[in-house]
Every structure is written in structure tokens, then in C-alpha cells.
Design a protein around this motif. Structure first.
Motif, PDB file in Angstrom:
ATOM      1  N   GLN A 335      28.829  35.958  10.241  1.00  0.00           N
ATOM      2  CA  GLN A 335      27.578  35.792  10.978  1.00  0.00           C
ATOM      3  C   GLN A 335      27.677  36.316  12.407  1.00  0.00           C
ATOM      4  OE1 GLN A 335      24.675  34.511   9.498  1.00  0.00           O
ATOM      5  NE2 GLN A 335      25.977  34.749   7.690  1.00  0.00           N
ATOM      6  N   TYR A 336      28.919  36.451  12.914  1.00  0.00           N
ATOM      7  CA  TYR A 336      29.112  36.826  14.314  1.00  0.00           C
ATOM      8  C   TYR A 336      29.964  38.087  14.417  1.00  0.00           C
ATOM      9  CZ  TYR A 336      27.465  32.120  15.395  1.00  0.00           C
ATOM     10  OH  TYR A 336      26.719  30.983  15.490  1.00  0.00           O
ATOM     11  N   ASP A 337      29.497  39.044  15.233  1.00  0.00           N
ATOM     12  CA  ASP A 337      30.337  40.196  15.536  1.00  0.00           C
ATOM     13  C   ASP A 337      31.112  39.914  16.827  1.00  0.00           C
ATOM     14  OD1 ASP A 337      28.666  40.751  17.758  1.00  0.00           O
ATOM     15  OD2 ASP A 337      27.512  42.252  16.658  1.00  0.00           O
ATOM     16  N   LEU A 338      31.929  40.866  17.250  1.00  0.00           N
ATOM     17  CA  LEU A 338      32.834  40.632  18.377  1.00  0.00           C
ATOM     18  C   LEU A 338      32.076  40.382  19.682  1.00  0.00           C
ATOM     19  CD1 LEU A 338      35.794  40.472  19.237  1.00  0.00           C
ATOM     20  CD2 LEU A 338      35.714  42.932  19.689  1.00  0.00           C
ATOM     21  N   LYS A 339      31.056  41.188  19.952  1.00  0.00           N
ATOM     22  CA  LYS A 339      30.329  41.036  21.223  1.00  0.00           C
ATOM     23  C   LYS A 339      29.576  39.713  21.257  1.00  0.00           C
ATOM     24  CE  LYS A 339      27.527  43.457  24.613  1.00  0.00           C
ATOM     25  NZ  LYS A 339      26.850  44.721  24.971  1.00  0.00           N
ATOM     26  N   GLN A 340      28.958  39.305  20.155  1.00  0.00           N
ATOM     27  CA  GLN A 340      28.281  38.009  20.106  1.00  0.00           C
ATOM     28  C   GLN A 340      29.260  36.874  20.394  1.00  0.00           C
ATOM     29  OE1 GLN A 340      26.802  38.508  16.073  1.00  0.00           O
ATOM     30  NE2 GLN A 340      24.684  38.437  16.785  1.00  0.00           N
ATOM     31  N   THR A 341      30.432  36.949  19.779  1.00  0.00           N
ATOM     32  CA  THR A 341      31.436  35.907  19.962  1.00  0.00           C
ATOM     33  C   THR A 341      31.896  35.837  21.410  1.00  0.00           C
ATOM     34  OG1 THR A 341      32.207  36.154  17.683  1.00  0.00           O
ATOM     35  CG2 THR A 341      33.722  35.108  19.227  1.00  0.00           C
ATOM     36  N   MET A 342      32.192  36.988  21.988  1.00  0.00           N
ATOM     37  CA  MET A 342      32.701  36.993  23.360  1.00  0.00           C
ATOM     38  C   MET A 342      31.627  36.608  24.369  1.00  0.00           C
ATOM     39  SD  MET A 342      35.450  40.133  23.331  1.00  0.00           S
ATOM     40  CE  MET A 342      36.075  39.700  24.955  1.00  0.00           C
ATOM     41  N   THR A 343      30.391  36.909  24.078  1.00  0.00           N
ATOM     42  CA  THR A 343      29.298  36.454  24.949  1.00  0.00           C
ATOM     43  C   THR A 343      29.178  34.944  24.902  1.00  0.00           C
ATOM     44  OG1 THR A 343      28.096  38.537  24.641  1.00  0.00           O
ATOM     45  CG2 THR A 343      26.824  36.647  25.414  1.00  0.00           C
ATOM     46  N   GLN A 344      29.314  34.360  23.713  1.00  0.00           N
ATOM     47  CA  GLN A 344      29.319  32.901  23.597  1.00  0.00           C
ATOM     48  C   GLN A 344      30.479  32.289  24.380  1.00  0.00           C
ATOM     49  OE1 GLN A 344      29.312  31.173  19.727  1.00  0.00           O
ATOM     50  NE2 GLN A 344      27.194  31.715  19.282  1.00  0.00           N
ATOM     51  N   ILE A 345      31.657  32.884  24.255  1.00  0.00           N
ATOM     52  CA  ILE A 345      32.821  32.383  24.988  1.00  0.00           C
ATOM     53  C   ILE A 345      32.543  32.414  26.492  1.00  0.00           C
ATOM     54  CG2 ILE A 345      35.226  32.866  25.589  1.00  0.00           C
ATOM     55  CD1 ILE A 345      35.590  33.939  22.720  1.00  0.00           C
ATOM     56  N   HIS A 346      31.993  33.529  26.972  1.00  0.00           N
ATOM     57  CA  HIS A 346      31.678  33.683  28.393  1.00  0.00           C
ATOM     58  C   HIS A 346      30.701  32.609  28.856  1.00  0.00           C
ATOM     59  CE1 HIS A 346      29.042  35.182  31.652  1.00  0.00           C
ATOM     60  NE2 HIS A 346      30.182  35.604  32.184  1.00  0.00           N
ATOM     61  N   ASP A 347      29.603  32.450  28.140  1.00  0.00           N
ATOM     62  CA  ASP A 347      28.558  31.529  28.580  1.00  0.00           C
ATOM     63  C   ASP A 347      29.049  30.082  28.547  1.00  0.00           C
ATOM     64  OD1 ASP A 347      27.019  33.783  28.794  1.00  0.00           O
ATOM     65  OD2 ASP A 347      25.782  33.382  27.021  1.00  0.00           O
ATOM     66  N   SER A 348      29.819  29.736  27.505  1.00  0.00           N
ATOM     67  CA  SER A 348      30.355  28.388  27.403  1.00  0.00           C
ATOM     68  C   SER A 348      31.348  28.107  28.523  1.00  0.00           C
ATOM     69  CB  SER A 348      31.029  28.195  26.036  1.00  0.00           C
ATOM     70  OG  SER A 348      31.689  26.962  25.956  1.00  0.00           O
ATOM     71  N   MET A 349      32.183  29.096  28.835  1.00  0.00           N
ATOM     72  CA  MET A 349      33.209  28.898  29.863  1.00  0.00           C
ATOM     73  C   MET A 349      32.588  28.801  31.250  1.00  0.00           C
ATOM     74  SD  MET A 349      36.808  30.846  30.062  1.00  0.00           S
ATOM     75  CE  MET A 349      37.147  30.232  28.428  1.00  0.00           C
ATOM     76  N   VAL A 350      31.571  29.595  31.519  1.00  0.00           N
ATOM     77  CA  VAL A 350      30.889  29.525  32.811  1.00  0.00           C
ATOM     78  C   VAL A 350      30.284  28.130  32.992  1.00  0.00           C
ATOM     79  CG1 VAL A 350      28.869  30.334  34.098  1.00  0.00           C
ATOM     80  CG2 VAL A 350      30.431  31.983  33.067  1.00  0.00           C
ATOM     81  N   ALA A 351      29.653  27.621  31.940  1.00  0.00           N
ATOM     82  CA  ALA A 351      29.060  26.285  32.008  1.00  0.00           C
ATOM     83  C   ALA A 351      30.119  25.211  32.227  1.00  0.00           C
ATOM     84  CB  ALA A 351      28.264  26.005  30.735  1.00  0.00           C
ATOM     85  N   ARG A 352      31.257  25.337  31.537  1.00  0.00           N
ATOM     86  CA  ARG A 352      32.326  24.364  31.659  1.00  0.00           C
ATOM     87  C   ARG A 352      32.937  24.389  33.075  1.00  0.00           C
ATOM     88  NH1 ARG A 352      36.898  25.495  27.605  1.00  0.00           N
ATOM     89  NH2 ARG A 352      35.068  26.101  26.401  1.00  0.00           N
ATOM     90  N   LEU A 353      33.147  25.590  33.601  1.00  0.00           N
ATOM     91  CA  LEU A 353      33.715  25.712  34.945  1.00  0.00           C
ATOM     92  C   LEU A 353      32.778  25.154  36.000  1.00  0.00           C
ATOM     93  CD1 LEU A 353      35.321  29.264  34.598  1.00  0.00           C
ATOM     94  CD2 LEU A 353      36.541  27.099  34.819  1.00  0.00           C
ATOM     95  N   ARG A 354      31.474  25.301  35.782  1.00  0.00           N
ATOM     96  CA  ARG A 354      30.506  24.729  36.728  1.00  0.00           C
ATOM     97  C   ARG A 354      30.566  23.207  36.724  1.00  0.00           C
ATOM     98  NH1 ARG A 354      25.474  28.751  35.167  1.00  0.00           N
ATOM     99  NH2 ARG A 354      26.038  30.472  36.590  1.00  0.00           N
ATOM    100  N   GLN A 355      30.763  22.632  35.541  1.00  0.00           N
ATOM    101  CA  GLN A 355      30.861  21.182  35.447  1.00  0.00           C
ATOM    102  C   GLN A 355      32.086  20.656  36.184  1.00  0.00           C
ATOM    103  OE1 GLN A 355      30.868  20.343  31.256  1.00  0.00           O
ATOM    104  NE2 GLN A 355      28.640  20.326  31.092  1.00  0.00           N
ATOM    105  N   LEU A 356      33.170  21.463  36.181  1.00  0.00           N
ATOM    106  CA  LEU A 356      34.408  21.041  36.828  1.00  0.00           C
ATOM    107  C   LEU A 356      34.375  21.269  38.343  1.00  0.00           C
ATOM    108  CD1 LEU A 356      36.992  22.460  34.242  1.00  0.00           C
ATOM    109  CD2 LEU A 356      36.321  20.069  34.553  1.00  0.00           C
ATOM    110  N   ALA A 357      33.466  22.134  38.786  1.00  0.00           N
ATOM    111  CA  ALA A 357      33.421  22.493  40.223  1.00  0.00           C
ATOM    112  C   ALA A 357      32.946  21.308  41.071  1.00  0.00           C
ATOM    113  CB  ALA A 357      32.509  23.676  40.400  1.00  0.00           C
TER     114      ALA A 357
END
Length: 357
Positions: A335-357
Motif C-alpha cells: 500500500q505504501y511506496d518509499l516516498k510515502q513511507t519516508m514522508t510519514q516518517i518525517h511528519d511523525s518525527m517533526v510532531a514528536r520532536l515538537r512535543q519534546l521541545a
């Protein structure tokens, strides 16, 4: 009552399995004692993911047991007994570099822990479907002896070779090869899962993963390369590429796609079966290509260095052939290609880092 039991439930594949099966089973029982933090440090802790699961899924029950200890597992299996219909065993020490530091720990987690899970299943819920997340490292460095050709951004296999079209199949030998100690402990577990199927007639399935990835990965330098690579792209942390000119190739499968493979297997299980499980020709990249994609998605120039020293037993080129699984379960596909997966990783990580800031 129908129960799914998931080990390593706060990790990448375990947490995906919890989410996937929460609406398909009456109860999901998770076993995870956050050893990932012990392996890779505080930044790799899965506590955040455990908390997320407990907040998100009301039918999720967490048990902080150590799979190396039968004394900790047996009460769980006694409590839920034959109501356990599915076991997804993802708990592991996952790094071949780390395994050399503490071989006893690596082997007892990967091999003895798997034996404990199999025997508890046989004693308490022998009709359950048992799914094991193995690894392509069971093939050792045999893939490195394929006829490889260097291109501008990657190593690639010669077009005349049978593996060119669809990748490496399950008939590649796991013998006469250097595995790394991690690979050896996973071989032991892999064979045990097969044997409990073939000897005892249990419904066991082995899934030899390529690079498993997705937005819920607690990536660290020694494991979870796409997740950690994206984290470095976002934060500016220096990343080190080890050997092979950064052209080593991996296939990458989204955690949801892998767990969906488990679901298909569960609905029509087989006995002692083995499948390669990765992104195949659908989703793969070299290190250099992954860096370029991280830069494109994050908008940041990556800070990375290169070391000529490659990791012991590391693959130069590995792409999984999923034809066997797709023949057995023709309704499954990615269901997921490489760019879709890496975009999800990016968006999730940005959100997580903001929560920790």
C-alpha cells in the motif's frame, strides 16, 4: 474471547500489529519491557509508543515481561490460555553491531526468547497462529557474492541473473556464510519456528524482513536506518555512512504492509512456512538515494560523513522476492511506496520532536 498476543508491542512492528489487530480481536495483549532503551540509549526508548497504545486502544493490555524468563511468560499464558488465537513475536535484539558487544544478551533474547514463546504457545494455546519476524540476515553475506555492478548511485545486480527481476528468494542458502552474531541468533530462532511447525504441526510462519520501517520507529544509529536518517536530516545531527561508497541497496517495507501480510497468513495459516518480506522492486533505495530523498522531503541539506569501514556481514545489495507469498496470498500487495513511507516518517518525527521541545 479472541485474543492476539504481541511481543515487542511498543516497537515498530509490534505497535503496528497492536493498532492493526485492535479492531479484529476482543483483546490485544502486549509484552514489552523497553529493552530497546538498554540496547540503544534513551533516545531509542519505546515508552512514548507504549503510552500512545494504552491511550489509543481501550482493549490493549500491557505486560512488561522479559521473554528470556519463562517465569514471567507463563503467568501471562496461563491467564489468557486458549483464548489466544494469534501470536505475533516481534521482540528482538535487532542490531548486528550491538550483538558483538554482548553475545549472551543477543542470543538469549533472540534465540532463547523465541524458544520460550514457542514452548509457552505449545503448552497453553497450541492451536494459535504463531508469526515470527525473522530477518534477511539469516542469509549472511551470501548476497554479496552475487554478480553486482556499480552504477552512479547504487550497486545493482547483473540483468542476466535470475534475481534481477524480482530479487532474492527463499532458496538462497543460509549456510557457508558470515552472518554476524545477530544473524546467527536469528537463524537459530528462525529454524526453531519452522521446526515447531513441522515437528509439532503448529501453525507457524517465518517472515524474513528486509528493512522494516514506518512512522512509529524509534530509530537509532545502530538500528532503524531510514528513521534515524530522517531524524538526522531534521535535526542536523551528523550521520555516518559505512562502506560500499554509500551505494549499498536495501528494500524497505512499511510496517503496515508487513502486518497486513501477517493478517493474510492468519486467515489462512500454513505449517512451518517461510517467506521473504520486504519492499522488493516496489520500494528500495541505496544510502545515497535515501539521503537525497531525506533532503527533498525535509528541505534540509544533510550533514553526513563517509567511513570506508563497512559493517561486518552487511549486505551490498538486497532486494526481497515476495513472489512466494503473493502466490499463496494473491489478494495482498503493498500500500505504501518509499516516498510515502519516508514522508510519514518525517511528519511523525517533526510532531514528536515538537512535543519534546
Amino acid at each position: 474471547m479472541r485474543i492476539a498476543l504481541v511481543t515487542g508491542s511498543a516497537g515498530l512492528i509490534g505497535s503496528e500489529a497492536v493498532a492493526f489487530f485492535a479492531d479484529k480481536f476482543d483483546l490485544v495483549v502486549g509484552i514489552d519491557n523497553n529493552m530497546r532503551q538498554y540496547f540503544f540509549g534513551t533516545d531509542a526508548s519505546t515508552e512514548w509508543n507504549q503510552n500512545r497504545l494504552q491511550d489509543s486502544y481501550k482493549n490493549y493490555v500491557h505486560r512488561p515481561a522479559d521473554i528470556r524468563e519463562v517465569s514471567q511468560l507463563e503467568p501471562i499464558f496461563r491467564e489468557f490460555g486458549t483464548d489466544i488465537k494469534l501470536i505475533v513475536h516481534t521482540a528482538a535484539q535487532p542490531s548486528h553491531d550491538w550483538a558483538a558487544r554482548e553475545p549472551f544478551t543477543d542470543f538469549t533474547v533472540n534465540a532463547n526468547g523465541t524458544l520460550n514463546m514457542l514452548e509457552m504457545t505449545r503448552q497453553h494455546c497450541s492451536d494459535a497462529v504463531f508469526i515470527f519476524t525473522s530477518t534477511n540476515k539469516v542469509y549472511g553475506d551470501n548476497p554479496n557474492f552475487l554478480p553486482l555492478i556499480e552504477t552512479e548511485t547504487r550497486w545493482e545486480i547483473d540483468e542476466s541473473h535470475p534475481y534481477f527481476k524480482d530479487g532474492i528468494d527463499e532458496f538462497m542458502s543460509i549456510d557457508h556464510t558470515k552472518h554476524s552474531l545477530f544473524g546467527a541468533s536469528k537463524v537459530a530462532a528462525d529454524i526453531l519456528v519452522q521446526e515447531y511447525g513441522r515437528y509439532f504441526g503448529m501453525k507457524t510462519g517465518v517472515f524474513r524482513g528486509g528493512c522494516l520501517t514506518g512512522p512509529n520507529h524509534s530509530g537509532a544509529q545502530l538500528h532503524g536506518f531510514l528513521s534515524y536518517l530522517m531524524k538526522c536530516a531534521i535535526t542536523g545531527t551528523q550521520y555516518t555512512v559505512f562502506g560500499y561508497k554509500g551505494k549499498q541497496v536495501r528494500d524497505n517495507i512499511h510496517s503496515w504492509d508487513l502486518v497486513n501480510m501477517f493478517w493474510h497468513f492468519y486467515q489462512n495459516p500454513r505449517v512451518g512456512e517461510v517467506y521473504n518480506a520486504g519492499g522488493g522492486r516496489h520500494a528500495n533505495c541505496s544510502m545515497l538515494e535515501a539521503i537525497a530523498l531525506c533532503e527533498e522531503i525535509s528541505g534540509n541539506k544533510m550533514n553526513y560523513t563517509y567511513s570506508e569501514t563497512n559493517r561486518i556481514g552487511d549486505h551490498i545489495w538486497y532486494i526481497s522476492n515476495l513472489n512466494k507469498f503473493k502466490e499463496h496470498y494473491p489478494d495482498w500487495t503493498w500500500q505504501y511506496d518509499l516516498k510515502q513511507t519516508m514522508t510519514q516518517i518525517h511528519d511523525s518525527m517533526v510532531a514528536r520532536l515538537r512535543q519534546l521541545a
